[in-house]
Design an enzyme around this catalytic site. Structure first.
Site, mmCIF file in Angstrom:
data_model
loop_
_atom_site.group_PDB
_atom_site.id
_atom_site.type_symbol
_atom_site.label_atom_id
_atom_site.label_comp_id
_atom_site.label_asym_id
_atom_site.label_seq_id
_atom_site.Cartn_x
_atom_site.Cartn_y
_atom_site.Cartn_z
ATOM 1 N N HIS A 36 0.786 -1.311 -0.010
ATOM 2 C CA HIS A 36 0.071 -0.070 0.034
ATOM 3 C C HIS A 36 0.901 1.204 -0.043
ATOM 4 C CE1 HIS A 36 1.134 0.322 4.193
ATOM 5 N NE2 HIS A 36 0.578 -0.939 4.406
ATOM 6 N N HIS A 39 4.092 1.287 2.066
ATOM 7 C CA HIS A 39 5.288 0.660 1.654
ATOM 8 C C HIS A 39 5.956 1.619 0.389
ATOM 9 C CE1 HIS A 39 2.817 -2.904 2.862
ATOM 10 N NE2 HIS A 39 3.764 -3.249 3.600
ATOM 11 N N LEU A 186 -2.101 3.128 7.407
ATOM 12 C CA LEU A 186 -2.030 2.077 6.467
ATOM 13 C C LEU A 186 -1.551 0.744 6.983
ATOM 14 C CD1 LEU A 186 -1.426 4.139 3.148
ATOM 15 C CD2 LEU A 186 -3.669 4.034 4.319
#
Ligand code: PAF
Length: 282
Positions: A36, A39, A186
């Site tokens: 996501h 990263h 996230l």
């Protein structure tokens, strides 16, 4: 174009030999996939400071506490490679489990101290799995720099300790946590929240940030944290495994004049969420 997927270690090593022979620096972003924006922010940081970027994708069985969680962990290798292509990733290294842990593999890396409270209490063995695989990934990629998100704060402190204690020639680069618009950090696990759970999840960072603000304003720590935990429970984010103020480096009890962190782990919809925020003690 997708990032090139490399599976055999021998193939990765040939690339690394070539890069090193030309004096190029290597950055690694260790992941378990299901990538996501969090990263991708690590990959962008690696891209700007290293000549070559390797992203590793290995769902490490040794750091899961239940085989069900391991089985349910999202696996999206081809979508991951497609996301990484435009960022100029040189290799997406996806080793086979048998190459990482061949039969007879008998070495476990265990870091004491920083790993013991919080996650260490609630997820026994988890950090041994992380320390072991991170050591293996550093050895396999021979990276000069490794990029880790601050979302996994305790993991980041473990990796720093590991590298310092074992004198590993790799620089650890911490990168800020990336959040959705409503503040939720996230995480690949967020995909497992129901739509209703996902909309309730924003109560977690809200309570965390509010508690941090109150502590910074001088309100009593214990009462503030008890009220924040009750707020989470009332929002259906339950159980709250921990919501604690800790020293930012050692994860021991906080001390005035040192960097301090407020850390939380709580369950929603059968998904375990973690988060943390810096707190400036008054
Ligand atoms: O943070 C993660 O995704 C994992 O713990 C890591 C560092 C890739 C080790 O498996």
């Amino acid at each position: 174009m997708s990032a090139p997927i490399i599976r055999p270690l021998a193939e990765l090593r040939a690339l690394i030999r070539d890069w090193k022979s030309r004096g190029e620096t290597i950055g690694v972003v260790p992941t378990m996939g299901a990538l996501h924006e969090g990263h991708l922010s690590l990959v962008r940081a690696a891209r700007t400071s290293c000549d070559r970027v390797i992203v590793t994708l290995f769902v490490n069985p040794r750091q899961f506490n239940s085989s069900e969680d391991f089985a349910k962990y999202p696996r999206t290798e081809h979508a991951d490679a497609a996301l990484l292509g435009p960022l100029g990733v040189d290799a997406l290294f996806v080793p086979d489990g048998d190459e990482v842990y061949p039969p007879g593999h008998a070495t476990v890396i265990s870091v004491s101290g920083v790993t013991e409270p919080l996650e260490g209490q609630h997820r026994p063995g988890h950090f041994d799995g992380v320390a072991t695989v991170v050591t293996l990934l550093f050895n396999m990629t021979q990276a000069d720099r490794a990029f880790f998100g601050e979302k996994d704060w305790q993991q980041l402190q473990l990796v720093r300790r590991l590298v310092q204690d074992l004198k590993m020639p790799v620089e650890i680069v911490p990168c800020p946590c990336v959040r959705d618009e409503d503040g939720l950090a996230l995480s690949s696990r967020n995909q497992r929240l129901s739509p209703e759970g996902r909309s309730r999840a924003a109560a977690l960072p809200r309570a965390l940030f509010e508690a941090a603000r109150k502590i910074e304003a001088g309100e009593p720590v214990e009462a503030t944290l008890t009220a924040a935990a009750a707020e989470l429970e009332a929002a259906g984010i339950t159980p709250v495994e921990y919501l604690e103020l800790r020293d930012g480096d050692t994860l021991e009890a906080p001390q005035a004049g040192r960097a301090t962190r407020l850390l939380v782990a709580a369950w929603l919809d059968g998904v375990r969420l973690i988060d943390n925020v810096a707190v400036n003690l008054p």
